[in-house]
Design a protein around this motif. Structure first.
Motif, PDB file in Angstrom:
ATOM      1  N   ARG A   1       0.837  -1.197   0.000  1.00 33.70           N
ATOM      2  CA  ARG A   1       0.000   0.000   0.000  1.00 33.70           C
ATOM      3  C   ARG A   1       0.875   1.252   0.000  1.00 33.70           C
ATOM      4  NH1 ARG A   1      -5.042   0.933  -0.322  1.00 33.70           N
ATOM      5  NH2 ARG A   1      -6.031   2.680   0.679  1.00 33.70           N
ATOM      6  N   TYR A   2       1.960   1.214   0.749  1.00 26.19           N
ATOM      7  CA  TYR A   2       2.840   2.378   0.761  1.00 26.19           C
ATOM      8  C   TYR A   2       3.495   2.601  -0.600  1.00 26.19           C
ATOM      9  CZ  TYR A   2       6.100   5.880   0.998  1.00 26.19           C
ATOM     10  OH  TYR A   2       6.751   7.019   0.670  1.00 26.19           O
ATOM     11  N   ILE A   3       3.971   1.523  -1.223  1.00 21.23           N
ATOM     12  CA  ILE A   3       4.574   1.656  -2.554  1.00 21.23           C
ATOM     13  C   ILE A   3       3.572   2.334  -3.486  1.00 21.23           C
ATOM     14  CG2 ILE A   3       5.379   0.410  -4.601  1.00 21.23           C
ATOM     15  CD1 ILE A   3       6.514  -1.728  -2.703  1.00 21.23           C
ATOM     16  N   THR A   4       2.347   1.858  -3.431  1.00 23.04           N
ATOM     17  CA  THR A   4       1.285   2.409  -4.262  1.00 23.04           C
ATOM     18  C   THR A   4       1.095   3.901  -3.967  1.00 23.04           C
ATOM     19  OG1 THR A   4       0.230   0.240  -4.219  1.00 23.04           O
ATOM     20  CG2 THR A   4      -1.112   2.078  -4.958  1.00 23.04           C
ATOM     21  N   TYR A   5       1.043   4.238  -2.691  1.00 26.50           N
ATOM     22  CA  TYR A   5       0.879   5.633  -2.281  1.00 26.50           C
ATOM     23  C   TYR A   5       2.059   6.480  -2.764  1.00 26.50           C
ATOM     24  CZ  TYR A   5       0.981   9.696   0.786  1.00 26.50           C
ATOM     25  OH  TYR A   5       1.062  10.971   1.266  1.00 26.50           O
ATOM     26  N   PHE A   6       3.290   6.010  -2.526  1.00 26.58           N
ATOM     27  CA  PHE A   6       4.484   6.757  -2.913  1.00 26.58           C
ATOM     28  C   PHE A   6       4.505   7.002  -4.413  1.00 26.58           C
ATOM     29  CE2 PHE A   6       8.909   7.289  -4.133  1.00 26.58           C
ATOM     30  CZ  PHE A   6       9.394   8.164  -3.171  1.00 26.58           C
ATOM     31  N   MET A   7       4.202   5.968  -5.181  1.00 29.75           N
ATOM     32  CA  MET A   7       4.211   6.106  -6.636  1.00 29.75           C
ATOM     33  C   MET A   7       3.191   7.159  -7.065  1.00 29.75           C
ATOM     34  SD  MET A   7       6.629   4.123  -7.460  1.00 29.75           S
ATOM     35  CE  MET A   7       6.506   4.298  -9.231  1.00 29.75           C
ATOM     36  N   ASN A   8       2.028   7.158  -6.446  1.00 31.09           N
ATOM     37  CA  ASN A   8       0.999   8.138  -6.770  1.00 31.09           C
ATOM     38  C   ASN A   8       1.462   9.556  -6.440  1.00 31.09           C
ATOM     39  OD1 ASN A   8      -1.711   8.730  -7.679  1.00 31.09           O
ATOM     40  ND2 ASN A   8      -2.167   9.196  -5.546  1.00 31.09           N
ATOM     41  N   GLU A   9       2.204   9.718  -5.353  1.00 30.38           N
ATOM     42  CA  GLU A   9       2.628  11.040  -4.890  1.00 30.38           C
ATOM     43  C   GLU A   9       3.786  11.634  -5.704  1.00 30.38           C
ATOM     44  OE1 GLU A   9       1.244  13.030  -2.362  1.00 30.38           O
ATOM     45  OE2 GLU A   9      -0.334  11.548  -2.718  1.00 30.38           O
ATOM     46  N   THR A  10       4.486  10.826  -6.473  1.00 29.29           N
ATOM     47  CA  THR A  10       5.647  11.334  -7.205  1.00 29.29           C
ATOM     48  C   THR A  10       5.282  12.283  -8.335  1.00 29.29           C
ATOM     49  OG1 THR A  10       5.702   9.507  -8.798  1.00 29.29           O
ATOM     50  CG2 THR A  10       6.985   9.228  -6.750  1.00 29.29           C
ATOM     51  N   GLY A  11       4.101  12.154  -8.878  1.00 35.82           N
ATOM     52  CA  GLY A  11       3.714  12.973 -10.022  1.00 35.82           C
ATOM     53  C   GLY A  11       4.339  12.475 -11.324  1.00 35.82           C
ATOM     54  N   MET A  12       4.899  11.294 -11.312  1.00 36.91           N
ATOM     55  CA  MET A  12       5.591  10.763 -12.489  1.00 36.91           C
ATOM     56  C   MET A  12       4.781   9.729 -13.265  1.00 36.91           C
ATOM     57  SD  MET A  12       9.532  10.251 -11.304  1.00 36.91           S
ATOM     58  CE  MET A  12       9.849   9.515 -12.898  1.00 36.91           C
ATOM     59  N   LEU A  13       3.595   9.420 -12.808  1.00 38.98           N
ATOM     60  CA  LEU A  13       2.831   8.355 -13.434  1.00 38.98           C
ATOM     61  C   LEU A  13       2.197   8.803 -14.747  1.00 38.98           C
ATOM     62  CD1 LEU A  13       1.036   6.856 -10.318  1.00 38.98           C
ATOM     63  CD2 LEU A  13       3.103   6.018 -11.445  1.00 38.98           C
ATOM     64  N   LEU A  14       2.139   7.876 -15.677  1.00 40.81           N
ATOM     65  CA  LEU A  14       1.437   8.083 -16.939  1.00 40.81           C
ATOM     66  C   LEU A  14      -0.062   7.922 -16.675  1.00 40.81           C
ATOM     67  CD1 LEU A  14       3.775   5.923 -19.207  1.00 40.81           C
ATOM     68  CD2 LEU A  14       3.799   8.418 -18.931  1.00 40.81           C
ATOM     69  N   PRO A  15      -0.919   8.473 -17.535  1.00 35.21           N
ATOM     70  CA  PRO A  15      -2.362   8.382 -17.289  1.00 35.21           C
ATOM     71  C   PRO A  15      -2.860   6.952 -17.027  1.00 35.21           C
ATOM     72  CG  PRO A  15      -1.934   9.913 -19.064  1.00 35.21           C
ATOM     73  CD  PRO A  15      -0.611   9.262 -18.719  1.00 35.21           C
ATOM     74  N   GLU A  16      -2.406   5.999 -17.811  1.00 38.54           N
ATOM     75  CA  GLU A  16      -2.855   4.617 -17.604  1.00 38.54           C
ATOM     76  C   GLU A  16      -2.320   4.036 -16.287  1.00 38.54           C
ATOM     77  OE1 GLU A  16       0.733   4.441 -20.429  1.00 38.54           O
ATOM     78  OE2 GLU A  16      -1.050   5.676 -20.247  1.00 38.54           O
ATOM     79  N   GLN A  17      -1.157   4.508 -15.847  1.00 38.74           N
ATOM     80  CA  GLN A  17      -0.610   4.055 -14.575  1.00 38.74           C
ATOM     81  C   GLN A  17      -1.383   4.676 -13.406  1.00 38.74           C
ATOM     82  OE1 GLN A  17       3.444   5.298 -15.348  1.00 38.74           O
ATOM     83  NE2 GLN A  17       4.081   3.174 -15.720  1.00 38.74           N
ATOM     84  N   ILE A  18      -1.835   5.889 -13.579  1.00 41.28           N
ATOM     85  CA  ILE A  18      -2.654   6.540 -12.547  1.00 41.28           C
ATOM     86  C   ILE A  18      -3.922   5.729 -12.317  1.00 41.28           C
ATOM     87  CG2 ILE A  18      -4.052   8.580 -12.020  1.00 41.28           C
ATOM     88  CD1 ILE A  18      -1.856  10.234 -13.477  1.00 41.28           C
ATOM     89  N   THR A  19      -4.514   5.236 -13.397  1.00 41.64           N
ATOM     90  CA  THR A  19      -5.720   4.420 -13.287  1.00 41.64           C
ATOM     91  C   THR A  19      -5.434   3.166 -12.464  1.00 41.64           C
ATOM     92  OG1 THR A  19      -6.490   5.237 -15.430  1.00 41.64           O
ATOM     93  CG2 THR A  19      -7.489   3.187 -14.617  1.00 41.64           C
ATOM     94  N   VAL A  20      -4.329   2.493 -12.745  1.00 46.60           N
ATOM     95  CA  VAL A  20      -3.950   1.286 -12.004  1.00 46.60           C
ATOM     96  C   VAL A  20      -3.729   1.613 -10.530  1.00 46.60           C
ATOM     97  CG1 VAL A  20      -2.120  -0.456 -11.718  1.00 46.60           C
ATOM     98  CG2 VAL A  20      -2.941   0.121 -14.004  1.00 46.60           C
TER      99      VAL A  20
END
Length: 177
Positions: free
Chosen positions: A147-166
């Motif tokens: 859950r933290y990995i997921t949260y951290f990845m979301n907070e970076t601002g580096m995700l592509l649109p399809e990754q944001i959905t995941v």
């Protein structure tokens, strides 16, 4: 962002154990991130740990990167970061599919100054992490760490649109224990 890194380290300290040694490493690493005064102690501790696994090597590499924060000489700082880079690349080369190692590299490189040009694996690691988050149970990764990995990845601002959905889908799922 410091809060996010602190939370990450807390989750790592309670994440799946590969043995008592790795649990102690995670605990001390967490202490070092929370208190710059603990970095030197962590570095001394982690240097003495035998490199019995690529995961431990990745924590040793992170210790090298953290030590750079404690130094005043820019050349000494660069030397520490260069040691980090060599060690983390060795760890990743040995276990390319290790989510914890790839996440450590991503988190450290995310926080390195871009001027150093040592953050070249961010997109590769981002893509690997997001693509493999669904395998956390299979990889025996603790649900809180996942859950933290997921949260951290979301907070970076580096995700592509399809990754944001995941990521949003993973974040909306109820926690499982």
């Amino acid at each position: 962002m410091k809060y996010a890194l602190s939370f990450f380290l807390l989750m790592m300290s309670v994440s799946l154990s590969y043995g008592q040694g790795l649990e102690e490493i995670r605990k001390r690493f967490h202490q070092a991130v929370l208190s710059q005064d603990s970095i030197s102690n962590y570095h001394k501790f982690i240097e003495k740990v035998d490199q019995t696994s690529p995961t431990i090597m990745a924590y040793q590499a992170a210790g090298e990167a953290m030590m750079a924060q404690t130094l005043w000489n820019p050349l000494a700082k660069l030397s520490q970061v260069n040691r980090y880079e060599k060690m983390i690349l060795d760890a990743v080369d040995q276990e390319m599919d290790n989510l914890e190692i790839r996440f450590l590299r991503f988190a450290i490189e995310f926080h390195l100054p871009r001027i150093l040009m040592m953050s070249k694996h961010l997109e590769e690691d981002r893509d690997f992490i997001v693509a493999n988050l669904w395998r956390c149970k299979e990889m025996n990764i603790d649900p809180e760490f996942e859950r933290y990995i997921t949260y951290f990845m979301n907070e970076t601002g580096m995700l592509l649109p399809e990754q944001i959905t995941v990521i949003k889908q993973l974040l909306s799922e109820p926690k499982s224990d």
